[in-house]
Design a protein around this motif. Structure first.
Motif, PDB file in Angstrom:
ATOM      1  N   THR A   1      25.237   7.947 -32.663  1.00  0.00           N
ATOM      2  CA  THR A   1      25.785   7.850 -31.305  1.00  0.00           C
ATOM      3  C   THR A   1      25.021   8.758 -30.354  1.00  0.00           C
ATOM      4  N   LEU A   2      24.708   9.978 -30.815  1.00  0.00           N
ATOM      5  CA  LEU A   2      23.933  10.902 -29.977  1.00  0.00           C
ATOM      6  C   LEU A   2      22.543  10.349 -29.713  1.00  0.00           C
ATOM      7  N   PHE A   3      21.909   9.780 -30.741  1.00  0.00           N
ATOM      8  CA  PHE A   3      20.561   9.246 -30.571  1.00  0.00           C
ATOM      9  C   PHE A   3      20.554   8.003 -29.674  1.00  0.00           C
ATOM     10  N   LYS A   4      21.629   7.231 -29.710  1.00  0.00           N
ATOM     11  CA  LYS A   4      21.728   6.088 -28.807  1.00  0.00           C
ATOM     12  C   LYS A   4      21.748   6.567 -27.359  1.00  0.00           C
ATOM     13  N   TYR A   5      22.461   7.666 -27.113  1.00  0.00           N
ATOM     14  CA  TYR A   5      22.519   8.269 -25.771  1.00  0.00           C
ATOM     15  C   TYR A   5      21.129   8.759 -25.343  1.00  0.00           C
ATOM     16  N   LEU A   6      20.325   9.211 -26.313  1.00  0.00           N
ATOM     17  CA  LEU A   6      18.984   9.729 -26.015  1.00  0.00           C
ATOM     18  C   LEU A   6      17.896   8.692 -26.301  1.00  0.00           C
ATOM     19  N   GLY A   7      18.274   7.418 -26.363  1.00  0.00           N
ATOM     20  CA  GLY A   7      17.339   6.362 -26.740  1.00  0.00           C
ATOM     21  C   GLY A   7      16.105   6.285 -25.859  1.00  0.00           C
ATOM     22  N   ARG A   8      16.260   6.451 -24.560  1.00  0.00           N
ATOM     23  CA  ARG A   8      15.118   6.343 -23.654  1.00  0.00           C
ATOM     24  C   ARG A   8      14.143   7.500 -23.847  1.00  0.00           C
ATOM     25  N   GLU A   9      14.683   8.655 -24.190  1.00  0.00           N
ATOM     26  CA  GLU A   9      13.812   9.807 -24.449  1.00  0.00           C
ATOM     27  C   GLU A   9      12.998   9.584 -25.724  1.00  0.00           C
ATOM     28  N   PHE A  10      13.627   9.032 -26.749  1.00  0.00           N
ATOM     29  CA  PHE A  10      12.892   8.727 -27.989  1.00  0.00           C
ATOM     30  C   PHE A  10      11.789   7.712 -27.723  1.00  0.00           C
ATOM     31  N   LEU A  11      12.070   6.718 -26.896  1.00  0.00           N
ATOM     32  CA  LEU A  11      11.062   5.709 -26.560  1.00  0.00           C
ATOM     33  C   LEU A  11       9.904   6.342 -25.802  1.00  0.00           C
ATOM     34  N   LEU A  12      10.219   7.257 -24.901  1.00  0.00           N
ATOM     35  CA  LEU A  12       9.188   7.948 -24.127  1.00  0.00           C
ATOM     36  C   LEU A  12       8.277   8.767 -25.047  1.00  0.00           C
ATOM     37  N   ILE A  13       8.869   9.458 -26.017  1.00  0.00           N
ATOM     38  CA  ILE A  13       8.086  10.255 -26.966  1.00  0.00           C
ATOM     39  C   ILE A  13       7.227   9.349 -27.838  1.00  0.00           C
ATOM     40  N   LEU A  14       7.809   8.246 -28.308  1.00  0.00           N
ATOM     41  CA  LEU A  14       7.089   7.311 -29.160  1.00  0.00           C
ATOM     42  C   LEU A  14       5.863   6.748 -28.453  1.00  0.00           C
ATOM     43  N   SER A  15       5.988   6.518 -27.163  1.00  0.00           N
ATOM     44  CA  SER A  15       4.891   5.892 -26.426  1.00  0.00           C
ATOM     45  C   SER A  15       3.839   6.887 -25.955  1.00  0.00           C
ATOM     46  N   THR A  16       4.178   8.181 -25.905  1.00  0.00           N
ATOM     47  CA  THR A  16       3.215   9.173 -25.413  1.00  0.00           C
ATOM     48  C   THR A  16       2.758  10.146 -26.498  1.00  0.00           C
ATOM     49  N   SER A  17       3.391  10.106 -27.682  1.00  0.00           N
ATOM     50  CA  SER A  17       3.091  11.031 -28.791  1.00  0.00           C
ATOM     51  C   SER A  17       3.333  12.494 -28.407  1.00  0.00           C
ATOM     52  N   SER A  18       4.161  12.725 -27.401  1.00  0.00           N
ATOM     53  CA  SER A  18       4.396  14.095 -26.938  1.00  0.00           C
ATOM     54  C   SER A  18       5.890  14.330 -26.742  1.00  0.00           C
ATOM     55  N   SER A  19       6.430  15.322 -27.454  1.00  0.00           N
ATOM     56  CA  SER A  19       7.844  15.635 -27.250  1.00  0.00           C
ATOM     57  C   SER A  19       8.057  16.355 -25.922  1.00  0.00           C
ATOM     58  N   GLU A  20       6.988  16.975 -25.394  1.00  0.00           N
ATOM     59  CA  GLU A  20       7.105  17.659 -24.102  1.00  0.00           C
ATOM     60  C   GLU A  20       7.426  16.686 -22.975  1.00  0.00           C
ATOM     61  N   SER A  21       7.017  15.422 -23.133  1.00  0.00           N
ATOM     62  CA  SER A  21       7.264  14.450 -22.073  1.00  0.00           C
ATOM     63  C   SER A  21       8.751  14.212 -21.860  1.00  0.00           C
ATOM     64  N   ALA A  22       9.571  14.527 -22.878  1.00  0.00           N
ATOM     65  CA  ALA A  22      11.011  14.300 -22.772  1.00  0.00           C
ATOM     66  C   ALA A  22      11.794  15.594 -22.546  1.00  0.00           C
ATOM     67  N   LEU A  23      11.105  16.746 -22.467  1.00  0.00           N
ATOM     68  CA  LEU A  23      11.820  18.022 -22.323  1.00  0.00           C
ATOM     69  C   LEU A  23      12.677  18.082 -21.055  1.00  0.00           C
ATOM     70  N   PRO A  24      12.148  17.741 -19.870  1.00  0.00           N
ATOM     71  CA  PRO A  24      12.996  17.816 -18.677  1.00  0.00           C
ATOM     72  C   PRO A  24      14.215  16.893 -18.761  1.00  0.00           C
ATOM     73  N   ARG A  25      14.031  15.704 -19.315  1.00  0.00           N
ATOM     74  CA  ARG A  25      15.148  14.763 -19.427  1.00  0.00           C
ATOM     75  C   ARG A  25      16.165  15.243 -20.460  1.00  0.00           C
ATOM     76  N   LEU A  26      15.703  15.926 -21.514  1.00  0.00           N
ATOM     77  CA  LEU A  26      16.641  16.459 -22.503  1.00  0.00           C
ATOM     78  C   LEU A  26      17.538  17.516 -21.854  1.00  0.00           C
ATOM     79  N   ILE A  27      16.950  18.369 -21.024  1.00  0.00           N
ATOM     80  CA  ILE A  27      17.748  19.384 -20.314  1.00  0.00           C
ATOM     81  C   ILE A  27      18.810  18.706 -19.455  1.00  0.00           C
ATOM     82  N   ALA A  28      18.390  17.707 -18.677  1.00  0.00           N
ATOM     83  CA  ALA A  28      19.335  17.016 -17.793  1.00  0.00           C
ATOM     84  C   ALA A  28      20.427  16.300 -18.586  1.00  0.00           C
ATOM     85  N   LYS A  29      20.039  15.648 -19.664  1.00  0.00           N
ATOM     86  CA  LYS A  29      21.018  14.864 -20.431  1.00  0.00           C
ATOM     87  C   LYS A  29      21.978  15.747 -21.225  1.00  0.00           C
ATOM     88  N   MET A  30      21.511  16.880 -21.722  1.00  0.00           N
ATOM     89  CA  MET A  30      22.401  17.783 -22.445  1.00  0.00           C
ATOM     90  C   MET A  30      23.439  18.403 -21.504  1.00  0.00           C
TER      91      MET A  30
END
Length: 463
Positions: free
Chosen positions: A262-291
């Motif tokens: 359920t948590l990963f479904k909520y963060l699904g777009r962030e996982f897709l962003l990381i998968l497409s850029t190979s960078s977890s940093e690309s999702a850091l700002p969105r993780l802060i906002a979503k948490m």
């Protein structure tokens, strides 16, 4: 009155629809990038700057977002000890989970023995030694590097921890100023809204960035490398999967009572962003906002997420364990358990010194082997070709570990609104993709934060 009520729900729906199409476009771009990478490898490699440019656009927003989040969070907390408790719990948790990740990688690596039977040519040796040139600081330099040259340079040196230090100092200073710091906090709040709005605009370039990044990765590796190293890749992906869904999943269920899917479904777009850029940093700002939107308080999010991106590298730990064993087997010098454990503990410390370095996984592995077991450096060239594909799992696992860590630490410190968490995960309180902030209604997350008695500051903390 009726027309206003009709208009209010209509706007968020339109925003959600637009971003929904945006991420469908990202999926299409990833598929197109893979196709181009396989069909025209040389052309695809030339597209790498497109992906790099998109990731850099997001990375330029990381420092101001971290600064604003932490200053607003700490500036509205009455007791400084609470912030220290969050940081202490976070570091202890990160260390334990890093050791667990190393242990799992050790077990799987010894069972699979993926490097057995591979030949190491002179070209592969040269490629391995070339990786040692990547600059990775030792632990002492890393710790001193947390202190920026100036307050302003913390925002320009691409060091998340430098920004974290300055933000902590500013937050505590504003906390001590009481009502006199209220106008400054309000100004920082407006800056945060501006920065998140810019980030939301940048996200519309995601399909282009994803296409360039994934095409370059596919084109540079090619099918031959993937076939010859399939055992290592599949073993690494399976290990990361087991770590995330068994270790992290059980922790999340037992401690916070949440389902990790359920948590990963909520963060699904962030996982897709990381998968497409190979960078977890690309999702850091969105993780802060979503948490924060999920219901975790600003101080917990502001401290746990940036610190976790340097110290909670579960995927990197698993990668270095399995890669070390793979290289030792391929070199015909398999290590005994007595040799493996000291090397891996050394790499655990070395990884902190390489935090934030581009390609940190491979650079840390090369530097660690060079210092601890130089003979194995020759074999690093074996995994250079597939490192970017393995970095996908590294980044996804690191991100998953930091998302779960934020919820767990929020639960331990009682800085999480469980009712809001359930509502958000059930889809009752949708995330605002346009502003990345809960404009106008803050969120119950801040209800748990102790604020000064002055009315103005209390209202600001809830804003």
């Amino acid at each position: 009155m009726t027309s206003a009520a009709d208009t209010a729900p209509a706007a968020p729906k339109a925003k959600r629809d637009r971003t929904h199409y945006l991420y469908i476009a990202v999926i299409i771009a990833v598929a197109a990038g893979i196709a181009v990478g396989l069909a025209a490898p040389d052309f695809a490699v030339g597209l790498k700057p497109i992906g790099t440019g998109f990731v850099n656009l997001i990375k330029m927003m990381i420092s101001p977002i971290i600064f604003c989040t932490i200053v607003l969070g700490i500036g509205s907390v009455r007791k400084a000890a609470k912030v220290g408790a969050v940081g202490g719990i976070a570091l202890v948790y990160f260390t334990i989970m890093s050791l667990v990740a190393l242990g799992i990688g050790l077990v799987v690596g010894n069972i699979l023995e993926p490097g057995t039977g591979l030949a190491v040519t002179d070209a592969i040796k040269d490629a391995g030694h070339a990786q040692v040139d990547a600059e990775a600081k030792d632990t002492t330099e890393f710790l001193l590097g947390i202190i920026p040259t100036t307050i302003v340079s913390a925002f320009t040196n691409e060091s998340v921890l430098q920004t974290l230090l300055i933000a902590l100092l500013a937050g505590f200073a504003l906390q001590g100023m009481g009502s006199a710091g209220e106008p400054i906090l309000r100004g920082i709040e407006h800056i945060q809204r501006l920065v998140f709005r810019i980030l939301a605009m940048v996200m519309w370039a995601a399909p282009i960035g994803a296409f360039g990044a994934i095409a370059a990765v596919t084109g540079s590796a090619g099918l031959d490398a993937l076939k010859s190293l399939a055992v290592l890749m599949l073993g690494f992906y399976v290990t990361c999967f087991l770590f995330v869904f068994i270790v992290l999943g059980v922790l999340l269920r037992v401690i916070s009572g949440l389902n990790i899917l359920t948590l990963f479904k909520y963060l699904g777009r962030e996982f897709l962003l990381i998968l497409s850029t190979s960078s977890s940093e690309s999702a850091l700002p969105r993780l802060i906002a979503k948490m924060e939107h999920l219901g975790v308080s600003k101080p917990v999010v502001g401290i746990t997420v940036p610190t976790g991106y340097s110290f909670n590298l579960d995927g990197t730990m698993i990668y270095m364990t399995m890669a070390s064993l793979f290289i030792a087997d391929a070199m015909g010098t398999p290590m005994s358990i007595g040799e493996q454990i000291p090397l891996l503990l050394f790499l655990l410390v070395a990884s902190k010194g390489a935090a934030g370095v581009t390609g940190a996984g491979l650079a840390t592995l090369a530097g660690g082997l060079q210092s601890h077991k130089p003979a194995l450096v020759d074999g690093i060239g074996l995994i250079v070709g597939i490192d970017r594909f393995m970095s996908e799992a590294r980044a996804l696992t690191n991100f998953a570990g930091n998302a779960v860590a934020t919820v767990l630490i929020g639960t331990w410190t009682k800085e999480i609104d469980k009712d809001r968490v359930n509502q958000v995960l059930a889809g009752q309180i949708p995330f605002d993709e346009k502003t990345l902030l809960d404009d106008g209604h803050g969120g119950p997350a801040e209800d748990h934060v102790e604020v000064p008695e002055q009315g103005g500051e209390k209202e600001l903390a809830k804003a």
